[in-house]
Design a protein around this motif. Structure first.
Motif, PDB file in Angstrom:
ATOM      1  N   TYR A 105      86.367  44.354   7.570  1.00  0.00           N
ATOM      2  CA  TYR A 105      85.839  45.649   7.966  1.00  0.00           C
ATOM      3  C   TYR A 105      84.998  45.661   9.277  1.00  0.00           C
ATOM      4  N   CYS A 110      83.025  52.979  11.391  1.00  0.00           N
ATOM      5  CA  CYS A 110      84.126  53.700  10.497  1.00  0.00           C
ATOM      6  C   CYS A 110      84.777  52.506   9.773  1.00  0.00           C
ATOM      7  N   ASP A 111      85.818  52.904   9.000  1.00  0.00           N
ATOM      8  CA  ASP A 111      86.626  51.941   8.074  1.00  0.00           C
ATOM      9  C   ASP A 111      87.631  51.081   8.709  1.00  0.00           C
ATOM     10  N   SER A 112      87.632  51.055   9.974  1.00  0.00           N
ATOM     11  CA  SER A 112      88.556  50.338  10.668  1.00  0.00           C
ATOM     12  C   SER A 112      88.542  48.585  10.231  1.00  0.00           C
ATOM     13  N   THR A 113      89.841  48.357  10.000  1.00  0.00           N
ATOM     14  CA  THR A 113      90.020  46.566   9.631  1.00  0.00           C
ATOM     15  C   THR A 113      90.185  46.088  11.191  1.00  0.00           C
ATOM     16  N   ARG A 128      81.789  56.412   8.589  1.00  0.00           N
ATOM     17  CA  ARG A 128      81.046  56.063   7.705  1.00  0.00           C
ATOM     18  C   ARG A 128      79.419  56.669   7.679  1.00  0.00           C
ATOM     19  N   ASN A 133      78.106  55.141   1.651  1.00  0.00           N
ATOM     20  CA  ASN A 133      78.033  53.370   1.415  1.00  0.00           C
ATOM     21  C   ASN A 133      77.382  53.524   0.046  1.00  0.00           C
ATOM     22  N   ARG A 136      79.843  54.088  -2.570  1.00  0.00           N
ATOM     23  CA  ARG A 136      80.715  53.165  -2.469  1.00  0.00           C
ATOM     24  C   ARG A 136      80.003  51.720  -3.370  1.00  0.00           C
ATOM     25  N   ASP A 154      89.039  46.692  -1.166  1.00  0.00           N
ATOM     26  CA  ASP A 154      89.555  47.562  -0.299  1.00  0.00           C
ATOM     27  C   ASP A 154      89.164  48.969  -0.453  1.00  0.00           C
ATOM     28  N   ARG A 155      88.845  49.386  -1.504  1.00  0.00           N
ATOM     29  CA  ARG A 155      88.368  50.756  -1.976  1.00  0.00           C
ATOM     30  C   ARG A 155      87.143  51.011  -1.354  1.00  0.00           C
ATOM     31  N   LYS A 157      85.861  49.482   1.186  1.00  0.00           N
ATOM     32  CA  LYS A 157      85.681  49.200   2.542  1.00  0.00           C
ATOM     33  C   LYS A 157      84.599  48.298   3.125  1.00  0.00           C
TER      34      LYS A 157
END
Ligand SMILES: [Zn+2]
Length: 252
Positions: A105, A110-113, A128, A133, A136, A154-155, A157
């Motif tokens: 990440y 943002c949650d971009s990989t 985000r 956070n 999460r 993955d959930r 991030k």
């Protein structure tokens, strides 16, 4: 920020203290660094949480109470909003409980990989938030759906520690520098070519302006052209020195 000015030692029974360290340049950014940044560079998440805990508590207390001041005979209430711009990426990651920058990440906004970012460098929105956070982290900690480590990661991030200090989502300092310099690098070329006098300059003309700029920067500042703007280049380009050598090329 703070600076350690001097360290003295006075052994038991001795009359005089001995100075073992004295800061020669207390104004230098090398010795006078923002508190958080210094701790981030030297410490782990637990240490940061412990040292900055009181700061967080103080901020919370100020945030939720009102300051009432009498100004010109009128009682006026004030609220506190804490904002920061251009935080250090490493610091944001630490404070928001995100994995380090080597993570899949890649972004603190943002949650971009990594894979997604390599395909889409343009579309970007801030998704985000501190509260998310925190949620999460709870999921990471409790694993309510009994998922595998991979699914869980993955959930959430890339959240892997408890976020302890709220940061406003904002570009980090490095990317601010890169963004600014990228913009000015273009402006410099346009000024050299007097773009305002032309409509629709050709590709060839634009290429020429760029090469003129690159040559001048290389000759006068020993600044070699780069394929992609980086922090070092950006900081060199955004100096008075660089502006002066660019101005030599701009027709007046
Ligand atoms: Zn992003």
């Amino acid at each position: 920020s703070f600076t350690v000015m001097a360290i003295t030692v006075q052994p038991e029974g001795e009359e005089e203290a001995v100075t073992i360290f004295q800061e020669q340049k207390p104004n230098s950014e090398l010795s006078c660094r923002p508190l958080c940044l210094m701790f981030v560079d030297e410490s782990d998440h637990e240490m940061l949480t412990a040292t900055l805990g009181p700061v967080v508590a103080e901020r919370k207390a100020m945030k939720e109470s009102r300051l009432i001041l009498s100004i010109a005979g009128l009682l006026r209430p004030f609220r506190f909003f804490f904002r920061g711009t251009g935080y250090d990426e490493k610091m944001v990651r630490e404070m928001e409980g995100l994995e380090a920058s080597g993570s899949t990440y890649v972004c603190t906004l943002c949650d971009s990989t990594r894979a997604e970012a390599s395909e889409n460098m343009v579309l970007h929105s801030i998704t985000r938030s501190h509260d998310e956070n925190l949620d999460r982290y709870e999921i990471w900690r409790t694993n309510p759906y009994s998922e595998s480590a991979e699914e869980l990661r993955d959930r959430v991030k890339g959240v892997s520690a408890k976020p302890f200090m709220e940061t406003q989502p904002t570009l980090d300092a490095l990317h601010c520098d890169i963004g600014n310099a990228t913009e000015f690098y273009k402006i410099f070329q346009d000024e050299i070519g007097e773009v305002y006098q032309k409509n629709n300059p050709t590709r060839e003309e634009r290429r020429q302006w760029r090469s003129t700029l690159d040559k001048q920067l290389r000759k006068k500042l020993k600044l070699k052209p780069v394929m992609r703007m980086n922090g070092n280049y950006a900081r060199r380009l955004m100096t008075k020195e660089a502006v002066d050598v660019v101005c030599e090329l701009v027709p007046t």
